[in-house]
Motif scaffolding. Structure first.
Motif, short mmCIF file in Angstrom:
data_model
loop_
_atom_site.label_atom_id
_atom_site.label_comp_id
_atom_site.label_asym_id
_atom_site.label_seq_id
_atom_site.Cartn_x
_atom_site.Cartn_y
_atom_site.Cartn_z
N UNK A 1 25.10 14.17 78.79
CA UNK A 1 23.68 14.18 78.44
C UNK A 1 22.93 15.02 79.46
N UNK B 1 7.97 14.83 86.92
CA UNK B 1 8.87 15.73 86.20
C UNK B 1 9.76 16.43 87.20
N UNK B 2 11.06 16.57 86.90
CA UNK B 2 11.95 17.25 87.84
C UNK B 2 11.69 18.75 87.85
N UNK C 1 19.52 19.55 92.81
CA UNK C 1 18.90 20.84 92.52
C UNK C 1 17.37 20.71 92.56
N UNK D 1 4.38 24.69 81.22
CA UNK D 1 5.24 25.19 82.31
C UNK D 1 4.99 24.44 83.61
N UNK E 1 12.70 22.37 88.90
CA UNK E 1 13.97 23.00 89.23
C UNK E 1 13.80 24.52 89.25
N UNK F 1 2.64 15.97 83.91
CA UNK F 1 4.05 16.29 83.67
C UNK F 1 4.40 17.66 84.22
N UNK F 2 3.50 18.62 84.09
CA UNK F 2 3.86 20.00 84.40
C UNK F 2 2.91 20.61 85.43
N UNK G 1 9.83 28.80 82.95
CA UNK G 1 10.11 28.18 81.65
C UNK G 1 9.27 26.92 81.47
N UNK G 2 9.15 26.44 80.22
CA UNK G 2 9.63 27.03 78.98
C UNK G 2 8.67 28.12 78.47
N UNK H 1 9.45 27.47 90.17
CA UNK H 1 8.70 26.21 90.32
C UNK H 1 8.39 25.95 91.80
N UNK I 1 16.82 9.13 79.37
CA UNK I 1 16.30 10.50 79.32
C UNK I 1 16.67 11.09 80.68
N UNK I 2 15.75 11.18 81.63
CA UNK I 2 16.11 11.51 83.00
C UNK I 2 16.35 10.22 83.77
N UNK I 3 16.82 10.36 85.01
CA UNK I 3 16.92 9.22 85.90
C UNK I 3 18.34 8.72 86.10
N UNK I 4 18.56 8.10 87.26
CA UNK I 4 19.85 7.50 87.59
C UNK I 4 19.64 6.00 87.78
N UNK J 1 15.70 13.60 89.96
CA UNK J 1 16.96 12.85 89.83
C UNK J 1 18.19 13.70 90.13
N UNK J 2 17.99 14.85 90.82
CA UNK J 2 19.15 15.70 91.10
C UNK J 2 18.98 16.41 92.44
#
Lengths: 377, 377
Positions: B283, A97-98, A126, A377, A100, A77-78, B22-23, A104, A154-157, A123-124
């Motif tokens: 959201x 995980x996005x 950014x 993180x 941003x 995830x991180x 972050x976080x 990162x 949660x996330x996602x389009x 999903x963005x």
């Protein structure tokens, strides 16, 4: 065979679990090995790549075993987790995980210069900019999956917004459009297998439609990556996915048992606790509170399943106390005796530990450090 | 002034919080200092000894500051915590937890040979045997408090069973009966101050009666130790207690704010998180999930309070995602921007961190390791 021990921590003289101070997490290495092999075989039988989510165990030694058995890379995830896994030589990592922001981007680029071959879901725009910057800094392109919301919200389009994102990724220098990713977290919490399989089929249908729409733009969709241990119990249903990312299956937990995707006997990790108080005949206290079990759940009003006493109910947790209700006809409990608990959610339990105790046939064989513990993180 | 930094971790050039990845958890050292001084003054004004519960922060440097400001020793829950605190030179420690079994007896005895002057609370003959064995092994007697259940229904006895336990402790070689201990956890979760103070008065009355009954047997009750930050906001009401053991007051959190025992401005610790996704206008997703915030609570359906946007609601946590609902009229959010969250329960949040970031007036001044993190044994 699973061997996650630093070489200097192996015990030449195995000793009994019951001699350890409590509370502690014990992991049965034979059940782990069975769980890993079974999922690998099921994925191969279904023609799917297995990319285990290592946030569940946070241990490079276990990730290496997953790859040895045939996993096509791993999931984290991180970046903290990716860093720990990369140090152990694991390079093919999906960061699901996005990412941003500049911090990162710089961290990802640094890991790429150290050999990381990342895939990133997002999903963005950014997050896309962040990943493209990392690719530019590292001097090579990053594989990117567009994250699809298949109902978890949660996330996602989804729909045209997702297709547009996929085309934008495809047209962005410094990144490579690798396909789609989803996590059907909304199938958790259901007990009805028909309901679960219906949700899985719905997700599969959505992914199928999206692939069709994207490829209609002459953009190839190499991979369709879907997640979760419950879903991975039904791999034969998947028509569109190319890859699955179960995490919990290595240990299993009550969330998975409740969804009929594992049995109690397939649960490899237990919290061992001592009865430290019994103020009333029908109430006792264990020394494993929310700092051991987390407050995830409850499931049927309980914060874990007591293996030796399935009718005892962990109804309340303080930080260091589990309050247990006994049934009216319960036999007397002995203060000082041990019980073992299958947690509701093993991922958060693992993250709370400094080390876990590896056992084989009831004997302690090693102490395993949770290397990526606290790596948020 | 609070200074919990290892000497080599001090920064010569403070830098802005917003530059950090972050976080992370940021602790405002000036608010900490104010919180510590205010509680110390309130305890002294009420004629009570302050024995802070250090399970909240798990940092010896902060425990030392509490003692410097006048605390009469400290409180811990587990021997792991006592060991960390003892290594830093803190010797007067109440272990507010029933120790049961030979492993605990041997560990306690070992810490006593290293200088620990322990007080132990307990509610059973098994725990009494454990502590007496430790005293015998260490060659000196252990101070013991009988734990009273004043309504929380976790550990503890009351009425004639409690009096009998107190007399048994008094008559047991190797231990010294030091008095009574309670934790009124049942006053948490209430918003109505009248209700809270009524429960505090009820506890005080129970303790008063028990002291009377025990002293009627010519057994002195030196100390009556009561717990909790909410209770400690009402010290002037206490007629029977000699000692208070607040823990959370050093940082405060939404549980304490909800009980009107602290203001938002008195909350010293926040989780800083980045907006990493906004799939829909109403959201968005923060990068601080249950592995940062824990799933403790929710309070009013939320998993923490977003300081910059009090009308945004953290309605759901995954391990690494916080799902936030925005009100219908919310201004557009910027993916990549930061928010800060006051957690529902700071104790479990601290235990999830490897380090926290100490800040003064928005600048980073140090990184503090959570030394007793994961110390559940």
């Amino acid at each position: 065979m699973v061997d996650n021990s630093p070489k200097n921590e192996r015990n030449s003289m195995p000793y009994a679990l019951e001699q350890l101070d409590t509370p502690f997490v014990a992991v049965d290495v034979d059940i782990v090995e069975d769980n890993l092999r079974r999922m690998q075989q099921q994925a191969e039988a279904a023609g799917l790549k297995l990319r285990p989510h290592t946030k569940t165990h946070k241990q490079p030694g276990l990730a290496q075993r997953q790859v040895e058995l045939g996993a096509h890379g791993i999931t984290v995830a991180k970046l903290d987790e990716a860093e720990v896994m990369l140090k152990a030589g694991l390079t093919d990592i999906l960061i699901a995980y996005p990412l941003v922001g500049r911090a990162k981007a710089h961290r990802l680029a640094l890991l790429m210069t150290r050999g990381l071959e990342p895939t990133i879901s997002l999903d963005s725009l950014e997050a896309l900019k962040t990943v493209a910057l990392a690719g530019q800094l590292a001097g090579r392109s990053v594989n990117v999956l567009a994250e699809v919301d298949t109902g978890f919200h949660r996330c996602g389009l989804n729909g045209s917004a997702l297709v547009e994102l996929a085309l934008t990724i495809h047209g962005t220098p410094g990144v490579r459009f690798g396909g789609l990713m989803s996590f059907a977290g909304h199938i958790s919490g259901h007990r009805d297998v028909d309901r679960i399989t219906r949700l899985i089929d719905e997700e599969d249908g959505m992914m199928h439609d999206l692939v069709r729409q994207i490829t209609a733009h002459h953009v190839p969709v190499d991979d369709v990556s879907v997640g979760g241990t419950i879903l991975s119990h039904h791999l034969q249903r998947l028509r569109t996915a190319t890859e699955v990312r179960p995490g919990i299956y290595i240990f299993n937990d009550m969330g998975i048992v409740t969804a009929h995707a594992a049995t109690i006997d397939q649960c490899a990790a237990r919290v061992w606790a001592t009865i430290v108080s019994q103020p009333e005949a029908h109430r006792l206290v264990l020394d494993s509170g929310s700092k051991m079990l987390s407050t995830d759940g409850p499931i049927d009003g309980c914060y874990g399943h007591i293996v030796e006493h399935p009718d005892w109910r962990i109804v309340r947790l303080s930080e260091e106390h589990a309050v247990v209700e006994l049934p009216p006809n319960a036999a007397p409990a002995a203060i000082g005796s041990l019980v073992s608990i299958i947690p509701n959610h093993i991922c958060t339990v693992m993250n709370l530990q400094n080390t876990v105790t590896a056992v084989r046939q009831g004997s302690v064989v090693a102490s395993w450090p949770i290397m990526a513990r606290g790596g948020t993180q």
